[in-house]
Design a protein around this motif. Structure first.
Motif, PDB file in Angstrom:
ATOM      1  N   SER A   1       0.830  -1.210   0.000  1.00  0.00           N
ATOM      2  CA  SER A   1       0.000   0.000   0.000  1.00  0.00           C
ATOM      3  C   SER A   1       0.860   1.254   0.000  1.00  0.00           C
ATOM      4  CB  SER A   1      -0.920   0.015   1.219  1.00  0.00           C
ATOM      5  OG  SER A   1      -1.786  -1.073   1.167  1.00  0.00           O
TER       6      SER A   1
ATOM      7  N   ALA B   1      -7.182  -0.537   0.793  1.00  0.00           N
ATOM      8  CA  ALA B   1      -6.526  -1.844   0.815  1.00  0.00           C
ATOM      9  C   ALA B   1      -6.141  -2.214   2.240  1.00  0.00           C
ATOM     10  CB  ALA B   1      -5.295  -1.831  -0.081  1.00  0.00           C
TER      11      ALA B   1
ATOM     12  N   SER C   1      -6.389  -6.763  -1.043  1.00  0.00           N
ATOM     13  CA  SER C   1      -5.614  -5.540  -1.234  1.00  0.00           C
ATOM     14  C   SER C   1      -5.171  -5.403  -2.688  1.00  0.00           C
ATOM     15  CB  SER C   1      -4.449  -5.442  -0.255  1.00  0.00           C
ATOM     16  OG  SER C   1      -3.841  -6.676  -0.081  1.00  0.00           O
TER      17      SER C   1
END
Lengths: 668, 315
Positions: free
Chosen positions: A94, A247, A354
Motif C-alpha cells: 500500500s 486496501a 488488497s
C-alpha cells in the motif's frame, strides 16, 4: 539485531514518517518521504511477525506507561505474528502504491496534512495485534478507529463524505463501548487489566456473565470486522478512502475484528456453550451470502469490493464458528482444522483483497471513474493492472490453484467434518451441513460477481470517455499490484506448507499441544481428504501449455470487427454490469426486492420515444428493517428529550432543585 | 503400483479418446426419438477435425484472454477428469485432490470461459455468460449437498475412498439417504452439462443460448478445444456420479478380468448417462429461464433431505 529491538525500530520509522507528513512545507515534506518510511516500517513489521511466528517464544516488550499509571505490555505470539505478517505485507504494497497514487492525485494541490494519519494508522494496527493489556489494546483500538476515520474523510471532504465519516465514527465508538464494558467485567474479576490474567478470570465468571461478555465482545469485534448485521459502515467508508488506504482497511483493519474474536472469544473465554458457535456460524453464513449478493448488485467498483469484504469475513467466521462448536464439544482436531481454515482465509483475503483494491485505485486514477457501466476495454490499455486484478479476482472467486481456493477448501472440510463428527450435537451438525450449501452458494455468486467486475472493467470496448482515454499508471503502483498478485499465486501453490504452519498457529488459541505440521492433507475427525496444490498447479500449467503450443499459438488468426447482425459494433451493444446481474437479481428477488422505474419521453405528438430512462435499485434488508427503525427511534427519542431543553435558565434551575429534592428523599 | 499405473493409463486414454463418441450417442438417441436418422456416431470427431484445420477469427476488440481461455478451460476439465476414478477404484492421480478440488476445477473452467465470452463485446456473449454464472449459483449448492451425502457415508471427501467404501459396502451402500443425494446430483448434472430442460445443446437461436452463446465468437482450433472440453465434461460428470453414487465394477487390481469388467461397467454407466440425456433432449421442452430456480432448488432440497435423513436416521 536483537528481535526485541524491532518494535522500537518500527515506532521510530513511523514517528519519522508522521513528522515528515506534518512538517512545514519544505523538502522534507515531499510526498514520497512519509510513504517510503512507512514502507520501511512495514518491512520491519513483517519481520517482527515472522520472528514471532517462528521464534518459539513470544516477542515481549514493555513500552512505557500511559498517563503514568498503566503499563503498556506488548507481546507478539504466533497468532499475533500471522496478523503482523499480513499487516507488513499489505502495508508495504500500500505504501509503495501510495507513492505513485498520491503523486498523480490531483485532488490536493498542496501537501495534505491528513496523510499524517497514515503512519499513525499503521502503528495503531501493529499495537492492536501486540497489546497484552486492556489499556494498551483499547488505546490502540481507538487510535486505529480515529486515524482511519481521518484518512476516510480527509482525502475529499464534502457533505456526503462527512456523513460517511460520522456514521463510521458513531458505529466504531458504539463497538468500542461494548468492548470496554466486556473488558471491564473480566478485569473486575481478574483485578488486573493484564490479558495474561484474563483467561483464569473469565473461567471463574458465572455462565450468564460469560455469555454477556461474549456477546459484548462479539458486537464490538463484529462491528469492526463488518459482519452482518453490524456492517452498515463498511460499504460506505471503504470506497471513499484513497485506494491504498482502502486496501489496508479491507485487507488488515477489519481483520482486527477477527483477531479479537479468535483471541478473546476462543482463547480467553475458552470453550463456551454451543450457542456461541452456532451464533458465529449463522452470522458467518448470513454475511457471506448477503455480502456477495449485494456486491453483485453494485456497479461502483470499490463499493462492490467493499461488499466482498463482508462476504469474506463471513467465510472466515464460518471457520471460526465451526472451531467454536468443535472446541466446545471436545473435538480438538476438528477445531484445529476449522480455525486453520479461518486464519488461512484471513491471510489470503488480506492478499487478494488488497491487490483488488489497489487495482481498482489504478483504474480510478487512469479512467477517472469507478462506475463499471462506463468502464471497459482497459485490458489492452492497462495490461499490468488487468493481470493483477484478474489474478485477485480468480483468488477471491476461489478457483484453484490460487490461494482463495485453498482456504475455502479447508473451510468446506471443516463443515463436512463437523457434519460427520458424532461428538457434536445433531443441531450443530445440521447447521454445519446447511452451511455447506451456503458456502457453495457464496462461491458460485463470487464467481459471477468477479466475472462481472473483471469483464466490465477490462474487456470489450470502452463504454465511456474516461475508459477510452486511460493508460497504464505509474511503476510503483504496478510493482505493488504485481507483488501482491504473485503472492496470491505463491501462497496458493504452496498451500500445503503454509496451511501446515498456520495449523501450528491455530493450536495456540485452542490450547492444543504443538501440532505436527501435517499440512493440508491432515486427516481430521476420521475424515480423510487431500489437496495437493503444487502438483495440480503444475499439471494445469502443463496441459494448458500444450494446448496453447499446439492448437493456439501457431495458428493464423484474422482480426475482424465483432459480428453484430450487420451494423457497426458499438459499446452500447455490450452487456453492462447492471444487465449482467439481471438474472441473479430476479432469481434472488425475494431477498433483494428489486425495484425499477422506467421513464419514457415521447417526441411531442408521436408514438416514438425520445429518451428512455431506466432507474433500478435493490433494497438492503438490514439497512431498512433494522437500522431504519433504530434511526427513527433515536431521532424520535431525541425530539422528546429536546422538549426538556427550553434554554431558559429558570427552568434549568428548577430541574436542579427538583433533582436535589428527589435525591434527598431517596438517599435519606 | 504397476497395476494402478495400468488402470490409470487406461482411464486417461479411454476418457480422452471416447469423449466425443458419447456426444455422438446423445445426438443419435435424440435423432432416433424424433424419427430422424441422425448424424453418424463419429460426427463429433469429424467436427473437431474440421475446426482444427480452419483458421481462427477473433474480434478486434478482444484482449489476449480470448486466445488463452481455451487452453485454461481444457486444462481444468482434463485435470478434473484425472481425479475421478472411472476404471480403477482409485483415480489416475490418486492423492492429488478430492471431490472439492474437482468442483473447484469446474469453477475455474467456468470463470475463464464466462470471462472470455465478454471479451468480444458482443451482446450474445454477455447473454450466455450471465446465464451460465447465474444458473451455476443454483447448481453449486445442490451439487455440494449431494456430494456431501456420499462423503459423509464414506467419511471422506476423497473420491477414491468414497468409491472404495461404496463398493465394499455392496447393496448396503444404497441407503435412502444416498438415493436422495443421488437424485439431487442427477438433476443438477443435467444443468451442469447443459441439456434439456435447462438448455438445448443444439440450439443456434441466439435468444436461448447459454454455452453456445459463450462459444459464439470462438472459431477454428479454439472452437475445437472448447467443444472438446465440453464433451469431456460430460464424461467427467457421469464419472463423478458413478464414483460417488454407483461405484460398481471399478477394478481393484489390474487383472485382465477385472479390467474388462471395469471397462464394461464404466462404458455402460457413461453411455447410460449419454442415452438418458438424449432421451431428455428429445422429450422435454426447454424450461423458461426464470422457472429454473424451481427445478434446481428442488435438487438442493433433495440433497438437504438426504443429509437430514443421514443425521437423524442413521442406519
Amino acid at each position: 539485531m536483537p528481535i526485541d529491538a524491532i518494535p522500537a525500530l518500527i515506532a521510530a520509522l513511523l514517528a519519522l514518517s508522521f513528522l515528515s507528513a506534518v512538517a512545514p512545507v519544505s523538502r522534507w515534506n515531499r510526498r514520497p518521504i512519509a510513504l517510503v518510511l512507512a514502507a520501511l516500517a512495514s518491512v520491519a513489521i513483517a519481520l517482527l511477525g515472522l520472528a514471532a511466528l517462528t521464534g518459539g517464544t513470544p516477542v515481549m516488550v514493555e513500552a512505557g506507561t500511559v498517563l503514568g499509571f498503566a503499563v503498556i505490555h506488548v507481546r507478539y505470539d504466533p497468532l499475533a505474528g500471522l496478523f503482523m505478517i499480513a499487516l507488513g505485507t499489505v502495508g508495504m504494497a500500500s505504501s509503495l502504491f501510495g507513492i505513485g497514487y498520491e503523486g498523480g492525485d490531483s485532488h490536493g494541490a498542496g501537501p495534505d496534512r491528513t496523510r499524517a494519519a497514515y503512519p499513525v494508522f499503521l502503528a495503531s494496527l501493529a499495537l492492536v495485534f501486540g497489546a497484552d493489556d486492556a489499556f494498551a489494546f483499547l488505546l490502540a483500538w481507538e487510535l486505529m478507529a480515529l486515524s482511519s476515520a481521518v484518512l476516510v474523510v480527509g482525502a475529499r471532504p464534502g457533505p456526503e463524505v462527512a456523513r460517511t465519516g460520522y456514521l463510521y465514527l458513531t458505529l466504531t465508538h458504539l463497538a468500542t463501548a461494548a468492548l470496554v464494558v466486556g473488558f471491564a467485567v473480566i478485569a473486575a474479576t481478574a483485578g488486573s487489566t493484564d490479558f495474561a490474567t484474563f483467561g483464569s478470570a473469565a473461567a471463574a465468571l458465572p455462565p450468564t456473565a460469560r455469555g454477556v461478555v461474549f456477546v459484548l465482545l462479539l458486537v464490538g469485534f463484529g462491528t469492526k470486522a463488518g459482519a452482518i448485521p453490524l456492517h452498515v459502515w463498511l460499504p460506505r467508508a471503504h470506497p471513499v478512502a484513497p485506494s491504498h488506504v482502502s486496501a489496508l482497511m479491507s485487507g488488515v483493519m477489519i481483520k482486527a475484528g477477527i483477531y479479537g474474536i479468535v483471541r478473546f472469544g476462543l482463547e480467553i473465554l475458552g470453550p463456551g456453550p454451543e450457542w456461541w458457535g452456532l451464533l458465529v456460524l449463522s452470522i458467518g453464513v448470513a454475511s457471506a451470502v448477503l455480502g456477495v449478493l449485494y456486491a453483485l448488485m453494485e456497479h461502483d467498483l470499490k463499493r462492490l469490493l467493499a461488499f466482498h469484504s463482508i462476504e469474506n469475513i463471513g467465510i472466515i467466521l464460518i471457520g471460526v464458528g465451526v472451531a467454536m462448536l468443535a472446541y466446545a464439544d471436545g473435538a480438538p482436531a476438528l477445531a484445529g482444522l476449522a480455525l486453520t481454515a479461518a486464519l488461512f482465509h484471513t491471510f489470503n483475503h488480506a492478499l487478494f483483497k488488497s491487490v483488488l483494491f489497489l487495482a481498482a485505485g489504478s483504474v480510478q486514477a487512469a479512467a477517472r471513474t469507478r462506475d463499471l457501466n462506463i468502464l471497459g476495454g482497459l485490458a489492452r490499455a492497462m495490461p499490468v493492472t488487468a493481470i493483477a486484478f484478474g489474478i485477485g479476482a480468480g483468488a477471491i472467486s476461489g478457483v484453484p490453484p490460487l490461494n482463495g481456493f485453498a482456504s475455502e477448501w479447508l473451510t468446506f472440510q471443516g463443515l463436512i467434518g463437523a457434519g460427520g463428527t458424532e461428538a457434536l450435537s445433531l443441531l450443530a451438525r445440521a447447521a454445519a451441513l446447511l452451511a455447506v450449501a451456503g458456502l457453495a452458494l457464496t462461491t458460485a455468486l463470487a464467481v459471477a460477481c468477479f466475472v462481472k467486475a473483471t469483464g466490465m472493467t477490462f474487456l470489450a470496448l470502452p463504454r465511456g470517455q474516461g475508459a477510452a482515454g486511460a493508460g497504464e499508471t505509474s511503476r510503483s503502483m504496478g510493482g505493488a499490484m504485481i507483488g501482491l498478485a504473485v503472492l496470491c499465486i505463491a501462497v496458493g501453490v504452496g498451500a500445503g506448507p503454509v496451511a501446515g504452519m498456520i495449523a501450528g498457529i491455530a493450536a495456540g488459541p485452542l490450547h492444543l499441544g504443538p501440532v505436527a505440521a501435517g499440512g493440508i492433507a491432515a486427516p481430521v475427525a476420521g475424515l480423510q481428504a487431500v489437496y495437493a496444490a503444487a502438483p495440480i498447479a503444475l499439471l494445469l500449467a502443463a496441459v494448458a501449455g500444450i494446448a496453447w503450443l499446439v492448437g493456439i499459438r501457431p495458428r493464423t488468426v484474422r482480426r475482424v470487427p465483432t459480428w453484430t447482425c450487420g451494423i457497426a459494433p458499438e459499446p452500447a451493444f455490450e452487456y453492462t454490469a447492471t444487465s449482467y446481474a439481471k438474472l441473479i437479481r430476479l432469481y434472488f428477488g425475494p431477498i433483494l426486492r428489486p425495484a425499477r422505474e422506467v421513464t419514457v419521453e415521447m417526441h411531442a405528438g408521436t408514438p416514438f420515444p425520445r429518451t428512455v430512462r431506466y432507474d433500478g435499485r435493490v433494497s438492503h434488508v438490514i439497512d431498512e428493517r433494522l437500522y431504519g427503525p433504530l434511526h427513527r427511534a433515536a431521532v424520535g427519542g431525541a425530539q422528546l428529550v429536546r422538549r426538556l431543553q427550553s434554554g431558559s435558565l429558570q427552568l434549568y434551575l428548577a430541574y436542579a432543585v427538583t433533582t436535589l429534592i428527589v435525591l434527598l428523599l431517596v438517599a435519606r | 503400483m504397476a497395476g494402478s499405473l495400468v488402470l490409470g493409463a487406461l482411464q486417461v486414454a479411454g476418457t480422452l479418446l471416447l469423449a466425443p463418441l458419447l456426444f455422438g450417442v446423445t445426438k443419435r438417441v435424440k435423432a432416433r426419438l424424433q424419427y430422424r436418422r441422425g448424424p453418424s456416431l463419429l460426427q463429433p470427431y469429424r467436427d473437431l477435425a474440421k475446426w482444427w484445420r480452419k483458421e481462427s477469427v477473433e474480434s478486434d476488440a478482444a484482449s489476449p484472454l480470448t486466445a488463452a481461455a481455451p487452453a485454461i478451460v481444457l486444462a481444468s476439465v482434463v485435470v478434473a477428469t484425472f481425479l475421478v476414478p472411472m476404471v480403477g477404484i482409485v483415480p489416475p492421480l490418486d492423492g492429488w485432490g478430492d471431490l472439492l478440488v474437482v468442483i473447484g476445477l469446474l469453477a475455474l473452467g467456468r470463470f475463464v470461459l464466462a470471462l472470455s465470452a465478454l471479451d468480444a463485446g458482443s451482446a450474445f456473449g454477455g447473454m450466455g455468460s450471465s446465464r451460465e454464472v447465474a444458473i451455476a449459483t443454483l447448481v453449486e449448492p445442490a451439487l455440494l449437498l449431494a456430494l456431501a451425502g456420499a462423503a459423509l457415508a464414506a467419511r471422506s471427501t476423497d473420491l477414491g475412498t468414497i468409491a472404495g467404501v461404496g463398493q465394499a459396502a455392496g447393496l448396503s451402500w444404497y441407503t435412502p439417504a444416498l438415493l436422495l443425494s443421488a437424485a439431487a446430483f442427477a438433476i443438477v448434472a443435467v444443468a451442469e452439462t447443459g441439456h434439456e430442460p435447462v438448455e438445448n445443446p443444439d440450439t443456434h437461436l441466439e435468444l436461448t443460448m447459454i454455452h453456445e452463446g459463450m462459444l459464439l465468437e470462438a472459431s477454428g482450433p479454439r472452437l475445437a478445444i472448447l467443444m472438446y472440453a465440453a464433451e469431456l465434461k460430460l464424461v467427467l460428470v457421469a464419472g463423478l456420479f458413478g464414483a460417488a453414487f454407483l461405484p460398481v465394477g471399478l477394478a481393484r487390481t489390474a487383472s485382465p478380468v477385472e479390467i474388462l469388467v471395469a471397462l464394461g461397467a464404466t462404458l455402460a454407466k457413461v453411455a447410460g448417462a449419454a442415452v438418458a440425456l438424449g432421451i431428455l433432449d428429445a422429450t422435454l421442452a426447454k424450461m423458461r429461464i426464470l422457472a429454473l430456480p424451481g427445478l434446481l432448488t428442488t435438487a438442493s432440497l433433495l440433497g438437504a433431505v438426504g443429509l437430514a435423513v443421514r443425521l437423524w436416521l442413521p442406519s
